[in-house]
Design a protein around this motif. Structure first.
Motif, PDB file in Angstrom:
ATOM      1  N   LEU A 174       0.809  -1.218   0.000  1.00 12.73           N
ATOM      2  CA  LEU A 174       0.000   0.000   0.000  1.00 12.73           C
ATOM      3  C   LEU A 174       0.843   1.270   0.000  1.00 12.73           C
ATOM      4  O   LEU A 174       0.299   2.359  -0.221  1.00 12.73           O
ATOM      5  CB  LEU A 174      -0.953  -0.008   1.206  1.00 12.73           C
ATOM      6  CG  LEU A 174      -2.043  -1.101   1.181  1.00 12.73           C
ATOM      7  CD1 LEU A 174      -2.986  -0.942   2.362  1.00 12.73           C
ATOM      8  CD2 LEU A 174      -2.815  -1.066  -0.129  1.00 12.73           C
ATOM      9  N   PHE A 175       2.132   1.152   0.228  1.00 15.49           N
ATOM     10  CA  PHE A 175       2.978   2.351   0.110  1.00 15.49           C
ATOM     11  C   PHE A 175       2.919   2.904  -1.314  1.00 15.49           C
ATOM     12  O   PHE A 175       3.171   4.088  -1.545  1.00 15.49           O
ATOM     13  CB  PHE A 175       4.424   2.035   0.509  1.00 15.49           C
ATOM     14  CG  PHE A 175       5.168   1.149  -0.457  1.00 15.49           C
ATOM     15  CD1 PHE A 175       5.865   1.701  -1.534  1.00 15.49           C
ATOM     16  CD2 PHE A 175       5.184  -0.232  -0.303  1.00 15.49           C
ATOM     17  CE1 PHE A 175       6.566   0.890  -2.419  1.00 15.49           C
ATOM     18  CE2 PHE A 175       5.870  -1.042  -1.190  1.00 15.49           C
ATOM     19  CZ  PHE A 175       6.564  -0.486  -2.251  1.00 15.49           C
ATOM     20  N   LEU A 176       2.572   2.047  -2.263  1.00 21.66           N
ATOM     21  CA  LEU A 176       2.490   2.480  -3.656  1.00 21.66           C
ATOM     22  C   LEU A 176       1.287   3.395  -3.909  1.00 21.66           C
ATOM     23  O   LEU A 176       1.171   3.968  -4.995  1.00 21.66           O
ATOM     24  CB  LEU A 176       2.418   1.267  -4.585  1.00 21.66           C
ATOM     25  CG  LEU A 176       3.706   0.435  -4.660  1.00 21.66           C
ATOM     26  CD1 LEU A 176       3.481  -0.855  -5.436  1.00 21.66           C
ATOM     27  CD2 LEU A 176       4.828   1.253  -5.300  1.00 21.66           C
ATOM     28  N   GLU A 177       0.411   3.538  -2.927  1.00 21.36           N
ATOM     29  CA  GLU A 177      -0.682   4.505  -3.034  1.00 21.36           C
ATOM     30  C   GLU A 177      -0.230   5.914  -2.670  1.00 21.36           C
ATOM     31  O   GLU A 177      -0.966   6.873  -2.869  1.00 21.36           O
ATOM     32  CB  GLU A 177      -1.850   4.087  -2.134  1.00 21.36           C
ATOM     33  CG  GLU A 177      -2.534   2.796  -2.590  1.00 21.36           C
ATOM     34  CD  GLU A 177      -3.741   2.434  -1.742  1.00 21.36           C
ATOM     35  OE1 GLU A 177      -3.919   3.078  -0.668  1.00 21.36           O
ATOM     36  OE2 GLU A 177      -4.501   1.532  -2.134  1.00 21.36           O
ATOM     37  N   LYS A 178       0.985   6.028  -2.139  1.00 21.90           N
ATOM     38  CA  LYS A 178       1.526   7.329  -1.745  1.00 21.90           C
ATOM     39  C   LYS A 178       2.519   7.791  -2.811  1.00 21.90           C
ATOM     40  O   LYS A 178       3.613   7.231  -2.946  1.00 21.90           O
ATOM     41  CB  LYS A 178       2.200   7.230  -0.379  1.00 21.90           C
ATOM     42  CG  LYS A 178       1.240   6.797   0.738  1.00 21.90           C
ATOM     43  CD  LYS A 178       1.968   6.629   2.067  1.00 21.90           C
ATOM     44  CE  LYS A 178       1.014   6.184   3.163  1.00 21.90           C
ATOM     45  NZ  LYS A 178       1.736   5.979   4.458  1.00 21.90           N
ATOM     46  N   ASP A 179       2.139   8.815  -3.530  1.00 16.14           N
ATOM     47  CA  ASP A 179       2.933   9.252  -4.681  1.00 16.14           C
ATOM     48  C   ASP A 179       4.312   9.765  -4.295  1.00 16.14           C
ATOM     49  O   ASP A 179       5.257   9.678  -5.090  1.00 16.14           O
ATOM     50  CB  ASP A 179       2.182  10.341  -5.450  1.00 16.14           C
ATOM     51  CG  ASP A 179       0.879   9.825  -6.044  1.00 16.14           C
ATOM     52  OD1 ASP A 179       0.781   8.618  -6.309  1.00 16.14           O
ATOM     53  OD2 ASP A 179      -0.052  10.638  -6.233  1.00 16.14           O
ATOM     54  N   ASP A 180       4.427  10.329  -3.091  1.00 12.63           N
ATOM     55  CA  ASP A 180       5.698  10.934  -2.693  1.00 12.63           C
ATOM     56  C   ASP A 180       6.538  10.037  -1.795  1.00 12.63           C
ATOM     57  O   ASP A 180       7.589  10.451  -1.304  1.00 12.63           O
ATOM     58  CB  ASP A 180       5.448  12.273  -1.994  1.00 12.63           C
ATOM     59  CG  ASP A 180       4.530  12.138  -0.785  1.00 12.63           C
ATOM     60  OD1 ASP A 180       3.995  11.025  -0.547  1.00 12.63           O
ATOM     61  OD2 ASP A 180       4.322  13.151  -0.080  1.00 12.63           O
ATOM     62  N   ASP A 181       6.099   8.804  -1.568  1.00 11.40           N
ATOM     63  CA  ASP A 181       6.887   7.871  -0.770  1.00 11.40           C
ATOM     64  C   ASP A 181       8.170   7.532  -1.534  1.00 11.40           C
ATOM     65  O   ASP A 181       8.116   7.188  -2.721  1.00 11.40           O
ATOM     66  CB  ASP A 181       6.078   6.601  -0.502  1.00 11.40           C
ATOM     67  CG  ASP A 181       6.735   5.692   0.517  1.00 11.40           C
ATOM     68  OD1 ASP A 181       7.892   5.267   0.290  1.00 11.40           O
ATOM     69  OD2 ASP A 181       6.096   5.391   1.546  1.00 11.40           O
ATOM     70  N   PRO A 182       9.332   7.628  -0.900  1.00 10.52           N
ATOM     71  CA  PRO A 182      10.588   7.319  -1.600  1.00 10.52           C
ATOM     72  C   PRO A 182      10.583   5.930  -2.232  1.00 10.52           C
ATOM     73  O   PRO A 182      11.175   5.727  -3.301  1.00 10.52           O
ATOM     74  CB  PRO A 182      11.646   7.436  -0.502  1.00 10.52           C
ATOM     75  CG  PRO A 182      11.045   8.377   0.501  1.00 10.52           C
ATOM     76  CD  PRO A 182       9.573   8.103   0.478  1.00 10.52           C
ATOM     77  N   HIS A 207      -6.305   6.231  -9.826  1.00  8.69           N
ATOM     78  CA  HIS A 207      -4.998   6.456  -9.209  1.00  8.69           C
ATOM     79  C   HIS A 207      -3.975   5.464  -9.760  1.00  8.69           C
ATOM     80  O   HIS A 207      -4.272   4.264  -9.930  1.00  8.69           O
ATOM     81  CB  HIS A 207      -5.091   6.323  -7.688  1.00  8.69           C
ATOM     82  CG  HIS A 207      -3.894   6.865  -6.981  1.00  8.69           C
ATOM     83  ND1 HIS A 207      -2.785   6.089  -6.697  1.00  8.69           N
ATOM     84  CD2 HIS A 207      -3.610   8.118  -6.526  1.00  8.69           C
ATOM     85  CE1 HIS A 207      -1.875   6.838  -6.092  1.00  8.69           C
ATOM     86  NE2 HIS A 207      -2.348   8.069  -5.970  1.00  8.69           N
ATOM     87  N   PRO A 208      -2.748   5.918 -10.059  1.00 11.68           N
ATOM     88  CA  PRO A 208      -1.736   5.026 -10.641  1.00 11.68           C
ATOM     89  C   PRO A 208      -1.321   3.877  -9.741  1.00 11.68           C
ATOM     90  O   PRO A 208      -0.636   2.955 -10.207  1.00 11.68           O
ATOM     91  CB  PRO A 208      -0.560   5.966 -10.931  1.00 11.68           C
ATOM     92  CG  PRO A 208      -0.774   7.170 -10.062  1.00 11.68           C
ATOM     93  CD  PRO A 208      -2.259   7.317  -9.958  1.00 11.68           C
ATOM     94  N   SER A 209      -1.723   3.901  -8.490  1.00  9.70           N
ATOM     95  CA  SER A 209      -1.369   2.787  -7.609  1.00  9.70           C
ATOM     96  C   SER A 209      -1.994   1.473  -8.071  1.00  9.70           C
ATOM     97  O   SER A 209      -1.464   0.397  -7.786  1.00  9.70           O
ATOM     98  CB  SER A 209      -1.797   3.088  -6.170  1.00  9.70           C
ATOM     99  OG  SER A 209      -3.194   3.257  -6.081  1.00  9.70           O
TER     100      SER A 209
END
Length: 687
Positions: A3-11, A632-634
């Motif tokens: 689910l981190f891939l739902e955060k666009d700015d996550d490194p 969303h691109p996630s």
């Protein structure tokens, strides 16, 4: 968890995208890909293309892309001249120069004409191709942005003119102004220089609706007189996609809901409403109905319903419009188009069928004038086919005094698009497949000049949802595939409305599998007829079509040789976690409902991935956009990761801009398609 891939700015997200983009570039960015990109870009920038002009006052307008202006320019031509490519067009607004001055990428989305002063428009500018829209007031006569004029924030928004100095503005500027889906719900009377949040509220849709919208009808402005010549406003509430309520102000300025079914399509003018029934609530589904409109009376809607089109198997009304004095509509019978007009000024008038030239597989029409209040009932009618370049015809329904013509109207050919490819020897066929439940499903097969029986490379395109209809269309992009020996298939599967509203209804919610069965039936039909074999068949689609292709990969992997999955919806348990996705629950179901969730999980591509040790999948190319604020691109990111974790080797590419529709300058759009074609070349195009 992914689910981190739902955060666009996550490194971790940024690293994931960068690495997969590098790998897809290494695989697909070949010299042949570059040649495709250059050829497609050149097509987009051709200066001898067909022009379908819009008239405002004494000028014809056109939006044009070129090598020098890849984002495009708005240009004009005196209305006395013929709108051909070699005419002396004059640039009015240079979007490339504007973006360079602002240091920001805007995509042109058309303009809203002020009927009270047609030299003024609101330019509709999208933020990088996303759904975020800025409205900017522009003076077409002075050819410049209006100093101190309207300039709204880039949010999801709609706007129309109330007067020379006011607009009706629906903008999702804050949580109060937005629906739960993130679209605007509050309509405000906005004056120049006024902050939208401080403007007077004229209408509110519910927060649970998808969106709200409104516009003004001013009969006197259009030269009409009489007791119903008073200006009135129309407000629309979209409760769900395809379900709406229409509200019209009475003589006291109070909106009243029209007693119409909620599942309709509609158009409206000063005196009538034309609506398409999508259920049997008041008339049989598929009926096109004309009713009188009297907003100042106690009963705003006439009690007499005139049915212009009776439903029939395989019949669909796709395009209909009310002009000043005419109703115009097209009807497809098993995908064969016809065109009708009806004089609204004569109670005894019967619909007139307009004769169409031979070879037209599809048509659409658009008024010449930019606003219903201005000009006359002149239409541009565009007819085309998969292998037939579009021709623009003029259909004149008014005389010089703007009264209905007394003679039978006919199409007058004005100009034809140049051919983008050599179609000599190519063939367009309308075929049918039989789906799992026995339903006959039509599809078009467009064949290249030469091909080998049983070895034909085929790209199948489909959508199958939200009642969206596909129609034959002439495309240089498709021509590029045909020239290289590939065939193109357009699938008219259930979920659309190509054969009428009943073609959509059975696929909603727990019927979604029928669309999937229809699509794979077409792939199998191509094999049964001897055209191809599974390893030479690819499928593609975007958005809901991306879901379709994801299902083909995970449920029917043995029927395809490649899957090109674009801006897809792929996690059917989390699509509603993003605001825009909440609007899709009427179509798909509610993931928080136990029965709906169980059904959604049965085909959700993210949840149906099998280990490579159990099931081999055909090659898959997944593409998305970082600024896609509709899907969303996630979805794409997480699907790619799930496939990798299961031992598969997907190709993934996330473009930095373009939004849900893949918009951009001509070079960017061409390269995006060329990357997909490179994927096809490495898979189905290679024996």
């Amino acid at each position: 968890m992914d689910l981190f891939l739902e955060k666009d700015d996550d490194p971790r997200t940024l690293a994931f995208v960068a690495e997969r983009n590098r790998l897809s570039e290494e695989s697909l960015a070949t010299p042949e890909m570059q040649a495709d990109a250059e050829a497609l870009q050149a097509m987009m920038e051709r200066q001898d293309r067909l022009i379908v002009p819009t008239r405002r006052g004494n000028w014809l307008f056109d939006f044009n892309r070129s090598r020098q202006n890849p984002l495009g320019v708005l240009r004009r031509l005196p209305a006395t001249q013929t709108p051909r490519p070699d005419a002396p067009w004059e640039t009015v607004f240079d979007l490339d120069a504007f973006c360079a001055r602002e240091g920001k990428r805007w995509i042109f989305g058309g303009s809203v004409t002020c009927p009270f002063e047609p030299t003024r428009v609101l330019l509709r500018l999208s933020d990088g191709g996303s759904d975020l829209t800025r409205f900017l007031e522009f003076d077409l006569e002075a050819k410049q942005v209006v100093d101190g004029g309207f300039d709204t924030p880039a949010v999801r928004a709609q706007a129309s003119w109330l007067s020379r100095d006011e607009i009706l503005y629906f903008g999702s500027i804050d949580t109060f102004s937005a629906t739960q889906s993130g679209w605007p719900r509050v309509g405000r009377r906005l004056r120049r220089g006024e902050e939208p949040a401080k403007a007077d509220i004229l209408f509110e849709a519910a927060s649970t609706d998808v969106t709200g919208y409104g516009f003004v009808i001013d009969p006197a402005l259009g030269g009409h007189e009489g007791p119903e010549a008073r200006q009135f406003r129309v407000f629309m509430e979209n409760h769900e996609i395809g379900k709406l309520s229409l509200n019209i102000e009475n003589g006291d300025g109070i909106p009243r809901r029209l007693p119409l079914p909620r599942e309709i399509g509609f158009d409206i003018n000063r005196s009538h409403i034309l609506w398409l029934a999508k259920t049997d609530e008041q008339v049989p589904s598929g009926s096109l109905v004309l009713q009188a409109l009297t907003p100042s009376s106690d009963q705003p809607l006439g009690t007499e319903r005139r049915i212009l089109v009776e439903p029939a198997p395989g019949r669909a009304v796709h395009h209909f419009s009310l002009l000043r004095n005419f109703a115009v509509y097209s009807v497809d019978d098993r995908l064969s188009p016809s065109l009708y007009v009806l004089d609204l000024t004569r109670a005894d008038a019967e619909p007139q069928r307009i004769s169409l030239p031979d070879g037209i597989e599809a048509l659409y029409f658009t008024p010449l004038y930019a606003d219903l209040h201005l000009g006359d009932d002149t239409l541009s009618v565009i007819g085309s086919g998969f292998l037939k370049p579009p021709t623009r015809y003029t259909l004149s329904l008014s005389d010089e005094a703007r009264r209905p013509v007394s003679t039978s109207p006919v199409l007058v050919a004005e100009d034809t698009s140049p051919a983008f490819f050599d179609a000599e020897g190519m063939t367009s066929l309308l075929l049918e497949a039989i789906s799992e439940d026995g339903t006959t499903v039509p599809y078009h097969l467009v064949l290249p000049k030469t091909w080998t029986e049983g070895e034909l490379p085929v790209l199948i395109y489909g959508y199958g949802g939200f009642a969206a209809s596909l129609a034959p269309h002439y495309s240089g992009t498709t021509g590029r595939l045909l020239e290289q020996g590939g065939a193109y298939v357009q699938a008219y599967i259930r979920g659309g409305s190509e054969l009428g509203p009943q073609w959509h209804t059975p696929v909603k919610r727990h019927g979604r599998h029928k669309a999937h069965e229809d699509f794979v039936a077409i792939a199998r039909d191509l094999v049964k007829r001897g055209y191809s074999k599974p390893s030479r068949i690819a499928c593609t689609g975007g958005s809901n079509g991306g879901l379709l292709t994801g299902v083909m990969l995970t449920r029917y992997p043995d029927d395809f040789g490649a899957v090109w999955c674009r801006v897809p919806v792929l996690d059917m348990t989390r699509f509603h976690k993003f605001p825009a996705g909440r609007a899709w629950m009427d179509e798909y179901g509610n993931p928080d409902d136990e029965a709906d969730r169980a059904y959604l999980l049965s085909y959700s591509p993210v949840h149906q991935v099998k280990p490579a040790s159990e099931q081999a999948y055909p090659p898959v190319y997944i593409e998305s956009s970082s600024n896609d604020d509709r899907v969303h691109p996630s979805h794409a990111r997480r699907f790619a990761l799930r496939l990798e974790e299961a031992g598969h080797s997907p190709l993934f590419h996330e473009y930095g801009s373009g939004g849900h529709g893949g918009a951009g300058n001509s070079a960017e759009m061409a390269r995006r398609t060329a990357m997909g074609y490179s994927f096809l070349r490495k898979t189905i195009m290679t024996p």
